[in-house]
Design a protein around this motif. Structure first.
Motif, PDB file in Angstrom:
ATOM      1  N   ARG A   1       0.820  -1.212   0.000  1.00 20.81           N
ATOM      2  CA  ARG A   1       0.000   0.000   0.000  1.00 20.81           C
ATOM      3  C   ARG A   1       0.858   1.268   0.000  1.00 20.81           C
ATOM      4  NH1 ARG A   1      -3.378  -2.804   4.342  1.00 20.81           N
ATOM      5  NH2 ARG A   1      -5.447  -3.183   3.472  1.00 20.81           N
ATOM      6  N   ALA A   2       2.142   1.136   0.259  1.00 17.12           N
ATOM      7  CA  ALA A   2       3.022   2.305   0.179  1.00 17.12           C
ATOM      8  C   ALA A   2       3.045   2.902  -1.219  1.00 17.12           C
ATOM      9  CB  ALA A   2       4.444   1.931   0.613  1.00 17.12           C
ATOM     10  N   MET A   3       2.708   2.092  -2.229  1.00 14.67           N
ATOM     11  CA  MET A   3       2.668   2.604  -3.600  1.00 14.67           C
ATOM     12  C   MET A   3       1.718   3.782  -3.714  1.00 14.67           C
ATOM     13  SD  MET A   3       3.682   2.526  -6.697  1.00 14.67           S
ATOM     14  CE  MET A   3       3.101   3.075  -8.312  1.00 14.67           C
ATOM     15  N   ARG A   4       0.641   3.768  -2.938  1.00  8.30           N
ATOM     16  CA  ARG A   4      -0.319   4.872  -2.974  1.00  8.30           C
ATOM     17  C   ARG A   4       0.346   6.174  -2.557  1.00  8.30           C
ATOM     18  NH1 ARG A   4      -4.933   1.633   0.541  1.00  8.30           N
ATOM     19  NH2 ARG A   4      -5.287  -0.049  -0.983  1.00  8.30           N
ATOM     20  N   VAL A   5       1.174   6.100  -1.541  1.00  9.05           N
ATOM     21  CA  VAL A   5       1.841   7.298  -1.019  1.00  9.05           C
ATOM     22  C   VAL A   5       2.924   7.766  -1.989  1.00  9.05           C
ATOM     23  CG1 VAL A   5       3.163   8.236   0.908  1.00  9.05           C
ATOM     24  CG2 VAL A   5       1.314   6.597   1.336  1.00  9.05           C
ATOM     25  N   LEU A   6       3.692   6.827  -2.537  1.00 12.53           N
ATOM     26  CA  LEU A   6       4.716   7.180  -3.522  1.00 12.53           C
ATOM     27  C   LEU A   6       4.073   7.882  -4.715  1.00 12.53           C
ATOM     28  CD1 LEU A   6       6.706   3.809  -3.476  1.00 12.53           C
ATOM     29  CD2 LEU A   6       7.364   5.947  -2.355  1.00 12.53           C
ATOM     30  N   TRP A   7       2.983   7.332  -5.186  1.00 15.00           N
ATOM     31  CA  TRP A   7       2.273   7.902  -6.334  1.00 15.00           C
ATOM     32  C   TRP A   7       1.754   9.291  -5.995  1.00 15.00           C
ATOM     33  CZ3 TRP A   7      -2.029   4.623  -9.176  1.00 15.00           C
ATOM     34  CH2 TRP A   7      -2.411   5.287 -10.345  1.00 15.00           C
ATOM     35  N   MET A   8       1.181   9.430  -4.819  1.00 16.78           N
ATOM     36  CA  MET A   8       0.663  10.726  -4.380  1.00 16.78           C
ATOM     37  C   MET A   8       1.773  11.771  -4.374  1.00 16.78           C
ATOM     38  SD  MET A   8      -2.329  11.817  -2.985  1.00 16.78           S
ATOM     39  CE  MET A   8      -2.915  13.253  -2.116  1.00 16.78           C
ATOM     40  N   LEU A   9       2.914  11.421  -3.821  1.00 15.77           N
ATOM     41  CA  LEU A   9       4.037  12.371  -3.753  1.00 15.77           C
ATOM     42  C   LEU A   9       4.534  12.737  -5.143  1.00 15.77           C
ATOM     43  CD1 LEU A   9       5.853  10.835  -0.677  1.00 15.77           C
ATOM     44  CD2 LEU A   9       4.934  13.167  -0.812  1.00 15.77           C
ATOM     45  N   GLU A  10       4.546  11.774  -6.043  1.00 20.34           N
ATOM     46  CA  GLU A  10       4.955  12.071  -7.421  1.00 20.34           C
ATOM     47  C   GLU A  10       3.971  13.016  -8.096  1.00 20.34           C
ATOM     48  OE1 GLU A  10       7.615  11.548  -9.064  1.00 20.34           O
ATOM     49  OE2 GLU A  10       8.681  10.051  -7.875  1.00 20.34           O
ATOM     50  N   GLU A  11       2.674  12.779  -7.899  1.00 18.66           N
ATOM     51  CA  GLU A  11       1.665  13.669  -8.491  1.00 18.66           C
ATOM     52  C   GLU A  11       1.782  15.084  -7.916  1.00 18.66           C
ATOM     53  OE1 GLU A  11      -0.301  13.126 -10.969  1.00 18.66           O
ATOM     54  OE2 GLU A  11      -0.574  10.948 -11.120  1.00 18.66           O
ATOM     55  N   LEU A  12       2.143  15.176  -6.641  1.00 21.90           N
ATOM     56  CA  LEU A  12       2.277  16.479  -5.983  1.00 21.90           C
ATOM     57  C   LEU A  12       3.612  17.150  -6.285  1.00 21.90           C
ATOM     58  CD1 LEU A  12       0.807  15.542  -2.481  1.00 21.90           C
ATOM     59  CD2 LEU A  12      -0.272  17.037  -4.190  1.00 21.90           C
ATOM     60  N   GLY A  13       4.551  16.401  -6.847  1.00 24.80           N
ATOM     61  CA  GLY A  13       5.867  16.953  -7.143  1.00 24.80           C
ATOM     62  C   GLY A  13       6.705  17.219  -5.909  1.00 24.80           C
ATOM     63  N   GLN A  14       6.522  16.408  -4.877  1.00 25.90           N
ATOM     64  CA  GLN A  14       7.250  16.598  -3.619  1.00 25.90           C
ATOM     65  C   GLN A  14       8.448  15.651  -3.533  1.00 25.90           C
ATOM     66  OE1 GLN A  14       6.592  19.006  -1.275  1.00 25.90           O
ATOM     67  NE2 GLN A  14       5.145  19.712  -2.847  1.00 25.90           N
ATOM     68  N   PRO A  15       9.576  16.129  -2.988  1.00 20.71           N
ATOM     69  CA  PRO A  15      10.745  15.256  -2.830  1.00 20.71           C
ATOM     70  C   PRO A  15      10.548  14.268  -1.679  1.00 20.71           C
ATOM     71  CG  PRO A  15      11.190  17.414  -1.892  1.00 20.71           C
ATOM     72  CD  PRO A  15       9.830  17.512  -2.543  1.00 20.71           C
ATOM     73  N   TYR A  16      11.108  13.094  -1.853  1.00 20.50           N
ATOM     74  CA  TYR A  16      10.987  12.070  -0.813  1.00 20.50           C
ATOM     75  C   TYR A  16      12.086  11.036  -0.996  1.00 20.50           C
ATOM     76  CZ  TYR A  16       8.921   9.208  -4.534  1.00 20.50           C
ATOM     77  OH  TYR A  16       8.706   8.518  -5.701  1.00 20.50           O
ATOM     78  N   SER A  17      12.277  10.239   0.038  1.00 21.72           N
ATOM     79  CA  SER A  17      13.138   9.068  -0.048  1.00 21.72           C
ATOM     80  C   SER A  17      12.334   7.859   0.400  1.00 21.72           C
ATOM     81  CB  SER A  17      14.398   9.241   0.805  1.00 21.72           C
ATOM     82  OG  SER A  17      14.054   9.459   2.163  1.00 21.72           O
ATOM     83  N   VAL A  18      12.850   6.675   0.098  1.00 22.38           N
ATOM     84  CA  VAL A  18      12.120   5.438   0.356  1.00 22.38           C
ATOM     85  C   VAL A  18      12.968   4.504   1.211  1.00 22.38           C
ATOM     86  CG1 VAL A  18      10.962   3.452  -0.679  1.00 22.38           C
ATOM     87  CG2 VAL A  18      10.967   5.649  -1.880  1.00 22.38           C
ATOM     88  N   VAL A  19      12.361   3.969   2.257  1.00 23.50           N
ATOM     89  CA  VAL A  19      12.939   2.853   2.997  1.00 23.50           C
ATOM     90  C   VAL A  19      12.133   1.626   2.574  1.00 23.50           C
ATOM     91  CG1 VAL A  19      13.394   1.841   5.276  1.00 23.50           C
ATOM     92  CG2 VAL A  19      13.613   4.322   4.928  1.00 23.50           C
ATOM     93  N   ASN A  20      12.673   0.862   1.641  1.00 19.91           N
ATOM     94  CA  ASN A  20      11.932  -0.237   1.029  1.00 19.91           C
ATOM     95  C   ASN A  20      12.049  -1.476   1.908  1.00 19.91           C
ATOM     96  OD1 ASN A  20      10.594  -1.985  -0.643  1.00 19.91           O
ATOM     97  ND2 ASN A  20      11.751  -1.469  -2.473  1.00 19.91           N
ATOM     98  N   ALA A  21      11.371  -1.430   3.038  1.00 25.35           N
ATOM     99  CA  ALA A  21      11.409  -2.517   4.019  1.00 25.35           C
ATOM    100  C   ALA A  21      10.146  -3.354   3.921  1.00 25.35           C
ATOM    101  CB  ALA A  21      11.565  -1.949   5.419  1.00 25.35           C
ATOM    102  N   MET A  22      10.267  -4.615   4.290  1.00 26.55           N
ATOM    103  CA  MET A  22       9.143  -5.548   4.209  1.00 26.55           C
ATOM    104  C   MET A  22       8.193  -5.375   5.383  1.00 26.55           C
ATOM    105  SD  MET A  22       9.414  -7.215   1.432  1.00 26.55           S
ATOM    106  CE  MET A  22       8.273  -8.568   1.720  1.00 26.55           C
ATOM    107  N   PRO A  23       6.881  -5.490   5.147  1.00 25.91           N
ATOM    108  CA  PRO A  23       5.937  -5.458   6.267  1.00 25.91           C
ATOM    109  C   PRO A  23       6.297  -6.509   7.314  1.00 25.91           C
ATOM    110  CG  PRO A  23       4.780  -5.412   4.169  1.00 25.91           C
ATOM    111  CD  PRO A  23       6.216  -5.676   3.847  1.00 25.91           C
TER     112      PRO A  23
END
Length: 200
Positions: free
Chosen positions: A13-35
């Motif tokens: 479900r983190a994909m929703r947040v990544l997508w949202m940030l991309e649509e908003l044009g906001q900078p971010y980093s990812v900690v790609n950790a397993m649930p």
């Protein structure tokens, strides 16, 4: 203000947040950790993803994060307190109840719960429920415009498209033509492709 940190990868479900940030044009980093990992539990004691970290403060739950980001940046949402926002929130809550919750129940009984707690037969019932509910969700969408709430995209579109992708991965058949067309449109967006790459 520091950049956002998203806990969780594109296959969650983190994909929703990544997508949202991309649509908003906001900078971010990812900690790609397993649930369920210790790394995730350091941010969210339940072990669930996503979580959003901003200036040391952690926000869990994908819809809560999306709503916060939309309100903060004044985009992809109707104004709080408006009738349009009430209708948007009603759609999001229905989508969570009728689609997301069904897919989450199937995931729990497929690989999340301990094996002795899984009920294999429940997935047949959940597939039936999903088949019925997808049409009810489509009927709530604006019939004349491309997006869920009308002519402008909102966080509801991201949530719906993510759920449709999740359904495909879980082998829950999407047959509703309105939902299929909407999902194809959404996944052609450059922000979706950038988010997918960032979280992979």
């Amino acid at each position: 203000m520091s950049d956002y940190v998203v806990i969780g990868g594109a296959r969650s479900r983190a994909m929703r947040v990544l997508w949202m940030l991309e649509e908003l044009g906001q900078p971010y980093s990812v900690v790609n950790a397993m649930p369920g990992s210790d790394e995730v539990r350091a941010y969210n004691p339940t072990g669930k993803v996503p979580a959003l970290v901003e200036d040391g403060v952690v926000i869990p739950d994908s819809v809560a994060i999306m709503t916060y980001l939309a309100d903060k940046h004044g985009a992809l949402t109707a104004k709080a307190g408006s009738m349009a926002r009430a209708q948007q929130d009603a759609f999001v809550n229905a989508l969570n109840d009728e689609i997301d919750a069904v897919l989450w129940a199937a995931a729990r009984h497929s690989f999340i719960l301990p094996e002795e707690q899984r009920v294999a037969g429940v997935k047949d019932s959940l597939r039936w429920e999903f088949g019925r509910n997808q049409h009810a969700i489509a009927e709530r969408m604006d019939p004349e415009e491309p997006f869920v709430m009308g002519s402008e995209m909102s966080l509801a579109d991201i949530l719906l498209s993510h759920c449709m992708g999740w359904a495909g991965s879980a082998k829950f058949e999407v047959t509703n033509e309105r939902l299929l067309a909407h999902n194809a449109m959404m996944r052609a967006r450059p922000a979706f492709k950038r988010a997918l790459a960032a979280g992979s």
